[in-house]
Design an enzyme around this catalytic site. Structure first.
Site, PDB file in Angstrom:
ATOM      1  N   MET A  30       0.850  -1.197   0.000  1.00 24.25           N
ATOM      2  CA  MET A  30       0.000   0.000   0.000  1.00 24.25           C
ATOM      3  C   MET A  30       0.884   1.246   0.000  1.00 24.25           C
ATOM      4  SD  MET A  30      -3.490  -0.892   1.946  1.00 24.25           S
ATOM      5  CE  MET A  30      -2.991  -0.569   3.596  1.00 24.25           C
ATOM      6  N   HIS A  37       8.998  -3.445   3.504  1.00 27.30           N
ATOM      7  CA  HIS A  37       8.657  -3.642   2.081  1.00 27.30           C
ATOM      8  C   HIS A  37       9.920  -3.938   1.269  1.00 27.30           C
ATOM      9  CE1 HIS A  37       5.337  -0.716   3.271  1.00 27.30           C
ATOM     10  NE2 HIS A  37       4.675  -1.784   2.877  1.00 27.30           N
ATOM     11  N   GLN A 148       5.832 -11.325   7.520  1.00 28.76           N
ATOM     12  CA  GLN A 148       5.329 -12.109   8.646  1.00 28.76           C
ATOM     13  C   GLN A 148       4.669 -11.231   9.720  1.00 28.76           C
ATOM     14  OE1 GLN A 148       5.259 -15.448   8.467  1.00 28.76           O
ATOM     15  NE2 GLN A 148       4.017 -15.238  10.314  1.00 28.76           N
ATOM     16  N   GLN A 153      -2.739 -12.388   7.901  1.00 26.20           N
ATOM     17  CA  GLN A 153      -2.890 -12.130   6.463  1.00 26.20           C
ATOM     18  C   GLN A 153      -2.172 -13.208   5.647  1.00 26.20           C
ATOM     19  OE1 GLN A 153      -2.795  -8.148   4.361  1.00 26.20           O
ATOM     20  NE2 GLN A 153      -0.682  -8.702   4.062  1.00 26.20           N
ATOM     21  N   SER A 185       6.416  -0.408  10.501  1.00 24.94           N
ATOM     22  CA  SER A 185       5.074  -0.312   9.914  1.00 24.94           C
ATOM     23  C   SER A 185       4.886   1.106   9.366  1.00 24.94           C
ATOM     24  CB  SER A 185       4.037  -0.555  11.015  1.00 24.94           C
ATOM     25  OG  SER A 185       2.790  -0.020  10.656  1.00 24.94           O
TER      26      SER A 185
HETATM   27  O1  PAF Z   1      -0.158  -5.941   3.543  1.00 25.40           O
HETATM   28  C1  PAF Z   1      -0.568  -4.977   2.866  1.00 25.40           C
HETATM   29  O2  PAF Z   1       0.097  -3.953   2.733  1.00 25.40           O
HETATM   30  C2  PAF Z   1      -1.933  -5.055   2.207  1.00 25.40           C
HETATM   31  O3  PAF Z   1      -2.833  -5.735   3.012  1.00 25.40           O
HETATM   32  C3  PAF Z   1      -1.885  -5.671   0.797  1.00 25.40           C
HETATM   33  C4  PAF Z   1      -1.431  -7.122   0.852  1.00 25.40           C
HETATM   34  C5  PAF Z   1      -0.936  -4.873  -0.072  1.00 25.40           C
HETATM   35  C6  PAF Z   1      -3.266  -5.626   0.166  1.00 25.40           C
HETATM   36  O4  PAF Z   1      -3.727  -4.326   0.016  1.00 25.40           O
END
Ligand code: PAF
Length: 285
Positions: A30, A37, A148, A153, A185
């Protein structure tokens, strides 16, 4: 690095790569990229010929009272960071490109989505599963990478892939942490100085639980009580949930044994943060 706004541009690019026998790794995000990331992208870079990243703040996974509007966005900075780790294509669509107003379909993984975070965010995982399914269909990767930190999720996405026969390998990457242990985060950006300090209570209470388990404590209620006490001791923190569950089913455990997930969500001021640890606890014969 290519930057695409349209679904058909991404499809064309990936089709061309596949025709040449290239393997494609995909990192859905996102945006407002951080070390977490980037560690997913680096991992994807190692395993694949081509790395595709999506940057899309998905409105359907936010509850009506949540921070969709305020969620941090900085595409220019994100593109620079993605290019630095060798990403080949970034897909950064507008909401209208992804969601037709006439869409009637959602994707839901039952049961697993109702537990843990699902209790306080009842629509969240349906939003995640719907967007992830759409992105999988748009990108068509060989592998997809998830952190993780969002343990629930990951489990739900793995189940989605299995149940809907997506031919995609799901790769899980360990939690990226700050030096003092705070899980990285995008929402850490909301924390002021004293909240940033207080946010350490998530990591510290999980470490306390780990210590108790290593010392032989097996009673999940006792461990949860210790975590709750630690969190209550932090004036800026308010517990949303703490659960000790089986890693594969998310079913609550009364005795800590085998593959255990300890997951929690805590409000620090207005900011809801999550963290978890996974442990393998041997059972005595
Ligand atoms: O983990 C995230 O950032 C979101 O839930 C994802 C997997 C990109 C889906 O919008």
């Amino acid at each position: 690095m290519e930057v695409c706004r349209q679904i058909n541009e991404v499809r064309e690019f990936v089709k061309e790569q596949k025709r040449e026998g290239q393997e494609v790794g995909f990192v859905p995000t996102m945006g407002y990229l951080h070390q977490g990331h980037l560690s997913l992208m680096k991992e994807a870079r190692k395993d694949n010929d081509i790395v595709v990243v999506s940057i899309f703040v998905n409105p359907t996974q936010f509850e009506p009272d949540e921070d969709y509007e305020e969620y941090p966005r900085d595409l220019e900075r994100d593109l620079k960071l993605a290019a630095e780790v060798g990403v080949d294509l970034v897909f950064a669509p507008e909401v209208e490109e992804v969601y037709s107003t006439q869409s009637l379909t959602t994707v839901q993984v039952a049961d697993l989505s109702d537990r843990l975070c699902g209790e306080s965010r009842p629509n969240h995982f349906t939003g995640v599963c719907t967007i992830v399914s759409k992105l999988f269909n748009i990108v068509g990767p060989d592998r997809a990478y998830f952190g993780q930190k969002d343990a629930q999720q990951v489990l739900i996405i793995k189940r989605l892939v299995k149940d809907l026969n997506f031919e995609i390998e799901i790769v899980t990457v360990p939690i990226a942490r700050e030096k003092d242990g705070l899980a990285i985060s995008s929402r850490n950006k909301y924390l002021n100085e004293s909240e940033r300090e207080a946010a350490l209570v998530l990591y510290n209470s999980l470490q306390l639980a780990k210590k108790l388990i290593i010392a032989g404590e097996k009673n999940a209620e006792i461990i949860k009580t210790k975590i709750v006490e630690r969190i209550k001791g932090e004036p800026l923190a308010e517990l949303d949930y703490v659960e000790i569950v089986d890693q594969n089913t998310l079913a609550s455990l009364s005795e800590v044994k085998n593959k255990v997930l300890i997951a929690l969500a805590v409000y620090i001021g207005q900011t809801r943060l999550i963290d978890n640890i996974m442990l393998e606890v041997e059972t005595e014969c």
